[in-house]
Scaffold this motif. Structure first.
Motif, PDB file in Angstrom:
ATOM      1  N   SER A   1      -9.423   2.752  -2.535  1.00  0.00           N
ATOM      2  CA  SER A   1      -8.930   3.660  -1.490  1.00  0.00           C
ATOM      3  C   SER A   1      -7.430   3.555  -1.279  1.00  0.00           C
ATOM      4  CB  SER A   1      -9.649   3.370  -0.166  1.00  0.00           C
ATOM      5  OG  SER A   1     -11.040   3.486  -0.302  1.00  0.00           O
ATOM      6  N   ASP A   2      -6.900   2.339  -1.394  1.00  0.00           N
ATOM      7  CA  ASP A   2      -5.505   2.101  -1.016  1.00  0.00           C
ATOM      8  C   ASP A   2      -4.511   2.307  -2.154  1.00  0.00           C
ATOM      9  OD1 ASP A   2      -6.471   1.406   1.460  1.00  0.00           O
ATOM     10  OD2 ASP A   2      -6.352  -0.760   1.116  1.00  0.00           O
ATOM     11  N   HIS A   3      -4.950   2.161  -3.400  1.00  0.00           N
ATOM     12  CA  HIS A   3      -3.975   2.050  -4.490  1.00  0.00           C
ATOM     13  C   HIS A   3      -4.044   3.141  -5.559  1.00  0.00           C
ATOM     14  CE1 HIS A   3      -2.657  -1.878  -3.094  1.00  0.00           C
ATOM     15  NE2 HIS A   3      -3.906  -2.288  -3.053  1.00  0.00           N
TER      16      HIS A   3
ATOM     17  N   HIS B   1       0.808  -1.235   0.000  1.00  0.00           N
ATOM     18  CA  HIS B   1       0.000   0.000   0.000  1.00  0.00           C
ATOM     19  C   HIS B   1       0.834   1.276   0.000  1.00  0.00           C
ATOM     20  CE1 HIS B   1      -3.505  -2.429   2.020  1.00  0.00           C
ATOM     21  NE2 HIS B   1      -3.146  -2.892   0.841  1.00  0.00           N
TER      22      HIS B   1
ATOM     23  N   HIS C   1     -14.177   7.616  -3.638  1.00  0.00           N
ATOM     24  CA  HIS C   1     -13.043   7.099  -2.879  1.00  0.00           C
ATOM     25  C   HIS C   1     -11.866   8.071  -2.851  1.00  0.00           C
ATOM     26  CE1 HIS C   1     -15.284   3.425  -3.939  1.00  0.00           C
ATOM     27  NE2 HIS C   1     -14.748   2.898  -2.861  1.00  0.00           N
TER      28      HIS C   1
ATOM     29  N   LYS D   1     -20.077   0.727   1.205  1.00  0.00           N
ATOM     30  CA  LYS D   1     -18.809   0.467   1.869  1.00  0.00           C
ATOM     31  C   LYS D   1     -17.675   0.819   0.900  1.00  0.00           C
ATOM     32  CE  LYS D   1     -20.462  -3.335   4.781  1.00  0.00           C
ATOM     33  NZ  LYS D   1     -20.266  -4.777   5.131  1.00  0.00           N
ATOM     34  N   PRO D   2     -16.643   1.501   1.355  1.00  0.00           N
ATOM     35  CA  PRO D   2     -15.515   1.812   0.470  1.00  0.00           C
ATOM     36  C   PRO D   2     -14.849   0.535  -0.035  1.00  0.00           C
ATOM     37  CG  PRO D   2     -15.434   3.135   2.464  1.00  0.00           C
ATOM     38  CD  PRO D   2     -16.484   2.093   2.689  1.00  0.00           C
ATOM     39  N   GLU D   3     -14.364   0.596  -1.245  1.00  0.00           N
ATOM     40  CA  GLU D   3     -13.639  -0.527  -1.827  1.00  0.00           C
ATOM     41  C   GLU D   3     -12.143  -0.324  -1.571  1.00  0.00           C
ATOM     42  OE1 GLU D   3     -11.786  -3.355  -3.299  1.00  0.00           O
ATOM     43  OE2 GLU D   3     -13.983  -3.546  -3.262  1.00  0.00           O
ATOM     44  N   PRO D   4     -11.485  -1.228  -0.835  1.00  0.00           N
ATOM     45  CA  PRO D   4     -10.071  -1.027  -0.470  1.00  0.00           C
ATOM     46  C   PRO D   4      -9.149  -0.871  -1.678  1.00  0.00           C
ATOM     47  CG  PRO D   4     -11.045  -2.773   0.855  1.00  0.00           C
ATOM     48  CD  PRO D   4     -12.061  -2.420  -0.193  1.00  0.00           C
ATOM     49  N   TRP D   5      -9.409  -1.588  -2.748  1.00  0.00           N
ATOM     50  CA  TRP D   5      -8.535  -1.453  -3.917  1.00  0.00           C
ATOM     51  C   TRP D   5      -8.537  -0.025  -4.443  1.00  0.00           C
ATOM     52  CZ3 TRP D   5      -8.880  -6.233  -7.688  1.00  0.00           C
ATOM     53  CH2 TRP D   5      -8.443  -7.370  -7.005  1.00  0.00           C
TER      54      TRP D   5
END
Length: 320
Positions: A163-165, A71, A141, A157-161
């Motif tokens: 938010s993180d990348h 990340h 995001h 719900k936020p999608e981690p892919w």
């Protein structure tokens, strides 16, 4: 008279035909490939639901390096719209799943491949509105307030892919054929919200040429304003083109494609409009419409893939 032909109200080969009783037959049947880790590129993919109301979804692709960087690195984002005359194909088909895996690997981007509702069951502008909903979902995001980008795209719900990348300062829109048309509409809408993107890639775009209306377009878009509809023929709208809020545009045409002249017409119109950005056109010699999807292993498809990746990464490219 053939009874089957007598029962057909509208026929648009090679896409679909409509029977008098309302039944719709498609000439092209689309397969489904589930998300996975691609064995050759190690690109990972997953499907996300954007809107339960319209059964709107998208497929997200994560390059190999994003999986292993803990990340710490942000990647450009590519929002991709598939082609198919607004009426066939899917981001989940083997054609587009293969192409996005390879493009994500070559370009090192995060990609969101949009699943929009198809015509004629869902007349235009449904596809445009679906793409705009996904666009809103993507930018929800980014840390920006969703009211800045009105639409039904706010995630539960936020999608981690995402938010993180994703580096939201480097967002690209792209599409082929009808998908290029939809991608252009997304940029027009984003420009109206004063949101500046990095770039747009129009591959063999389906645009009008200002000479006659397209019969398929007229049928699937009953509310169209006609031959100079800005969605069909944006090249006829100089004030629209000069306001496009992205830094760079790449237009891709193929020498044997019947839509080739439309791509050149758009390119020349952007140049004349006074738009303040970099616009380039790439023409592939000896090839026809979406050749890179139909024959992805051919030499020209490999060269074209590198040209698109180079544009995204701003390495520079040259025409074939």
């Amino acid at each position: 008279m053939d009874q089957n032909k007598a029962e057909i109200a509208k026929d648009f080969p090679p896409f679909f035909r409509v029977h008098k009783n309302g039944l719709i037959d498609r000439y092209i049947h689309t397969d489904f490939i589930p998300p996975s880790q691609h064995p050759q590129t190690l690109v990972q993919s997953k499907d996300v639901i954007i809107s339960q109301q319209n059964k709107l979804s998208a497929r997200i692709y994560l390059p190999k390096s994003a999986v292993s960087n803990n990340h710490t690195r942000k990647f450009p984002l590519l929002i991709y719209i598939h082609g198919g005359a607004f009426s066939v194909q899917s981001p989940f088909s083997s054609i587009y799943h293969t192409y996005l895996n390879n493009l994500v690997s070559e370009s090192e981007v995060i990609a969101v491949s949009v699943d929009y509702r198809l015509a004629p069951e869902n007349p235009l502008p449904a596809c445009y509105d679906d793409a705009w909903s996904v666009f809103n979902w993507v930018f929800s995001h980014s840390g920006k307030k969703i009211q800045d980008f009105p639409g039904p795209g706010k995630p539960e719900k936020p999608e981690p892919w995402m938010s993180d990348h994703v580096d939201y300062t480097r967002v690209f829109l792209a599409g082929d054929s009808a998908g290029a048309n939809i991608a252009h509409d997304l940029l027009v809408r984003a420009s109206s919200k004063n949101l500046k993107l990095e770039g747009m890639i129009l591959i063999h775009p389906f645009f009008g040429n200002g000479k006659k209306a397209d019969k398929l377009w007229e049928y699937i878009y009953p509310g169209t304003s006609g031959v100079h509809d800005p969605r069909l023929n944006p090249a006829a709208h100089v004030n629209l083109l000069k306001k496009l809020s992205c830094k760079r545009i790449m237009i891709c045409v193929a020498e044997e494609d019947e839509l080739r002249k439309r791509g050149w017409y758009y390119y020349e119109s952007v140049k004349r409009s006074g738009w303040n950005g970099e616009v380039e056109i790439v023409e592939t010699k000896g090839e026809s419409h979406v050749f890179h999807l139909l024959d992805p292993c051919c030499e020209n498809a490999g060269i074209f893939m590198k040209q698109v990746a180079s544009f995204i990464n701003k390495i520079g490219f040259s025409a074939l």
